[in-house]
Design an enzyme around this catalytic site. Structure first.
Site, mmCIF file in Angstrom:
data_model
loop_
_atom_site.group_PDB
_atom_site.id
_atom_site.type_symbol
_atom_site.label_atom_id
_atom_site.label_comp_id
_atom_site.label_asym_id
_atom_site.label_seq_id
_atom_site.Cartn_x
_atom_site.Cartn_y
_atom_site.Cartn_z
ATOM 1 N N HIS A 36 -0.307 -5.952 -4.256
ATOM 2 C CA HIS A 36 -1.741 -5.681 -4.280
ATOM 3 C C HIS A 36 -2.052 -4.446 -3.430
ATOM 4 O O HIS A 36 -1.242 -4.039 -2.567
ATOM 5 C CB HIS A 36 -2.553 -6.886 -3.794
ATOM 6 C CG HIS A 36 -2.317 -7.270 -2.360
ATOM 7 N ND1 HIS A 36 -2.900 -6.605 -1.295
ATOM 8 C CD2 HIS A 36 -1.579 -8.278 -1.808
ATOM 9 C CE1 HIS A 36 -2.540 -7.166 -0.170
ATOM 10 N NE2 HIS A 36 -1.729 -8.193 -0.447
ATOM 11 N N CYS B 32 2.919 -10.771 1.180
ATOM 12 C CA CYS B 32 2.715 -9.960 -0.011
ATOM 13 C C CYS B 32 3.332 -8.567 0.188
ATOM 14 O O CYS B 32 3.692 -8.173 1.298
ATOM 15 C CB CYS B 32 1.231 -9.816 -0.317
ATOM 16 S SG CYS B 32 0.500 -11.321 -1.017
#
Length: 593
Positions: A541, A560
């Site tokens: 992301h 992430c």
């Protein structure tokens, strides 16, 4: 003459008579049929030169018939037959004993005589009737077997009431009525009296087993099942709690202050444990006569028995120590785990509060004991209604990802076999055994297993310009985009820090969001763009707040892969759902660039 009276005779021209064989002559009482066929020329000839002979059958011992015409001799009384020729002559053959069979005139050249006995019609009729009766009886037996297969047989009764032809449901009603109409009238020497039902007196009737016994009565073989003369009186299947009986009679026939109180065991639901109650010396009823009356009602229910009893002052037959021991034994059972598995990934532990419902304490004042018993029917009922849902396991198709050669790269979805419970009575029996032994138990349920299916998805990651996939190298803090073996693009990234590292392994893209609010244990980040998840909560992301970490290759995320916004959008567009993501290397403790 042969034994069946079929025979033939021949003679020569000029003989005065035919000689019969030496066998016995036909009985005068037997009706005979005689046929003579001419072989030679006895006298008159036909156009073809053959003789014609006429025969007149006679009964042995009967008077001879009058001559048919002048010149024809009449047969004597002793002669059984009187054959005549065409010109009136009579042929007189003889039997072996010399008696005249025919009165002869002109002799035939040759002849054949056949005598046949009439069929025994009466015997055939009798045998036919017997055969029909056998068939009818066999039909009755086999038809009765089928009809009474799920019904009470002829001659079966309970409490003097015939139950022939009743099915299980009807029998249950009959048994319940018999129990309802059974009672004992108890009177003390002082005149106190009470009329008690079986339940009042601590008697438990197993209606289902009683019905089973009624259905099985007189069915030891095919004939007894349908025999209307068989008789079988079936009694109730009962158990008696003598402590409950004594306590009830004390309550009804002896004053509160004077009656004896036995120690007992009770279940405290709030504490989820069994506790002992205290005993007290006092007056107690003698229950032997009541026990006999109850046993008599079990054999022949549906009436009221009258019993007179006495009372006596005694120390409590069941002591506090006995009750305390029984309570401890009961608590041992509810504290021991009974675990039932389906043989796969599911298991079920029976709640202790449920086990407590199955434990019954049965006191016997005549022996001064308390025994633990277990409600087998309640165990069966509970497991039958609970286990199929608790242990059901739906089949899951295994999904493998294979390369162009068919080699499995990874399993994206692990296969799971389907499992369903097929029966619970066997499991209930094992639970009962565990309770009786006072130990916990691991029990495998009766199940049917259905093998899971497997399907494969081929991807071309091992050829040039093949399918798109990503590789994250933790050691380098870089991400690589490939089409097959062809490298398309390289990105700087910042992965999970050492306290929340990014997992290594082979994964596949599962979800995508253009914008999402991310929430973790210690953060809430709204409006996160270009999110591509591949491992649960881990994904690519945009992270504009971590530009420095991305540039220096410093792991800073919660797991992430942080990217610059433009790079995150490129990956969002490039990697399809199901596209592979390989995470390799190890998380560095500091910047790598």
């Amino acid at each position: 003459m042969t034994d069946d009276k079929d025979f033939g005779y021949t003679g020569s021209a000029g003989d005065s008579a035919f000689d019969f064989p030496t066998a016995a002559a036909p009985s005068p009482d037997e009706a005979q049929t005689v046929t003579m066929m001419p072989i030679g020329n006895p006298g008159a000839s036909t156009a073809s030169g053959e003789s014609t002979v006429a025969f007149t059958p006679l009964n042995f011992g009967a008077a001879a018939p009058a001559a048919a015409s002048a010149g024809t001799a009449a047969a004597t009384v002793a002669a059984p037959f009187a054959p005549t020729t065409a010109n009136g002559g009579v042929v007189p053959p003889t039997f072996g004993n010399g008696s005249t069979a025919f009165a002869a005139a002109d002799d035939p050249d040759d002849a054949v005589i056949a005598v046949k006995k009439k069929k025994p019609v009466a015997l055939i009729v009798v045998l036919s009737i017997l055969a029909a009766l056998v068939v009818l009886f066999a039909g009755y037996v086999f038809g009765g077997q089928h009809y009474f297969s799920d019904k009470a047989a002829p001659g079966v009764s309970i409490g003097g009431v015939s139950v022939m032809g009743q099915n299980a449901s009807e029998l249950k009603t009959t048994v319940n009525n018999a129990v309802k109409n059974s009672s004992v009238k108890v009177t003390t020497a002082s005149g106190a009296t009470t009329t008690a039902s079986l339940s009042d007196l601590g008697v438990t009737v197993d209606v289902d087993k009683t019905v089973d016994n009624l259905l099985a009565a007189t069915k030891s073989n095919a004939l007894s099942t349908v025999n209307p003369f068989s008789k079988s009186s079936v009694g109730l299947v009962t158990t008696t709690d003598k402590l409950a009986m004594s306590t009830y009679l004390s309550d009804k026939l002896i004053g509160d202050d004077s009656r004896v109180v036995n120690a007992n065991v009770e279940y405290n639901a709030d504490a989820n444990k069994f506790v002992a109650t205290q005993s007290r010396d006092g007056e107690s009823p003698t229950i032997d006569g009541v026990v006999k009356a109850v046993n008599a009602l079990a054999s022949e229910p549906g009436t009221t028995k009258a019993v007179t009893i006495s009372t006596e002052t005694v120390a409590a037959p069941i002591s506090d120590e006995t009750a305390a021991t029984a309570a401890a034994d009961a608590n041992k059972r509810i504290d021991s785990d009974i675990v039932i598995t389906n043989g796969g990934s599911k298991s079920f532990t029976i709640p202790s509060s449920e086990i407590a419902k199955w434990i019954k304490t049965t006191g016997d004042p005549t022996k001064g004991t308390i025994e633990l018993t277990y409600d087998e029917n309640a165990i069966k009922s509970y497991l039958a209604s609970t286990l199929p849902d608790k242990l059901k396991q739906d089949a899951v198709t295994e999904e493998n990802v294979v390369n162009s050669k068919g080699t499995v790269i990874t399993t994206s979805v692990k296969g799971v076999d389907g499992i369903e419970v097929t029966g619970t009575d066997g499991t209930a029996a094992q639970v009962l055994t565990a309770l009786q032994n006072g130990t916990g138990s691991d029990i495998k349920a009766e199940v049917k297993t259905t093998q899971h299916e497997t399907k494969s998805r081929q991807v071309n990651y091992d050829v040039e310009n093949g399918d798109p996939h990503m590789v994250i190298n933790l050691s380098e803090q870089k991400a690589y985009a490939y089409n097959g073996t062809t490298l398309v693009k390289t990105f700087n990234v910042s992965t999970g820090k050492t306290s929340t590292p990014t997992d290594t392994g082979t994964f596949f893209a599962t979800l995508k969001y253009q914008t999402q609010t991310m929430v973790g244990e210690d953060y809430v980040t709204p409006n996160v763009q270009w999110v591509t998840y591949y491992n649960g909560g881990e994904g690519f992301h945009a992270a504009p707040w971590n530009v420095a970490g991305i540039a220096s290759g410093t792991p800073k995320s919660h797991g992430c892969t942080n990217m610059n916004p433009d790079d995150a959008k490129w990956v969002y567009d490039f990697l399809p759902i199901g596209g592979m993501v390989e995470v390799v290397g190890s998380t560095p403790s500091s910047a790598v660039r």
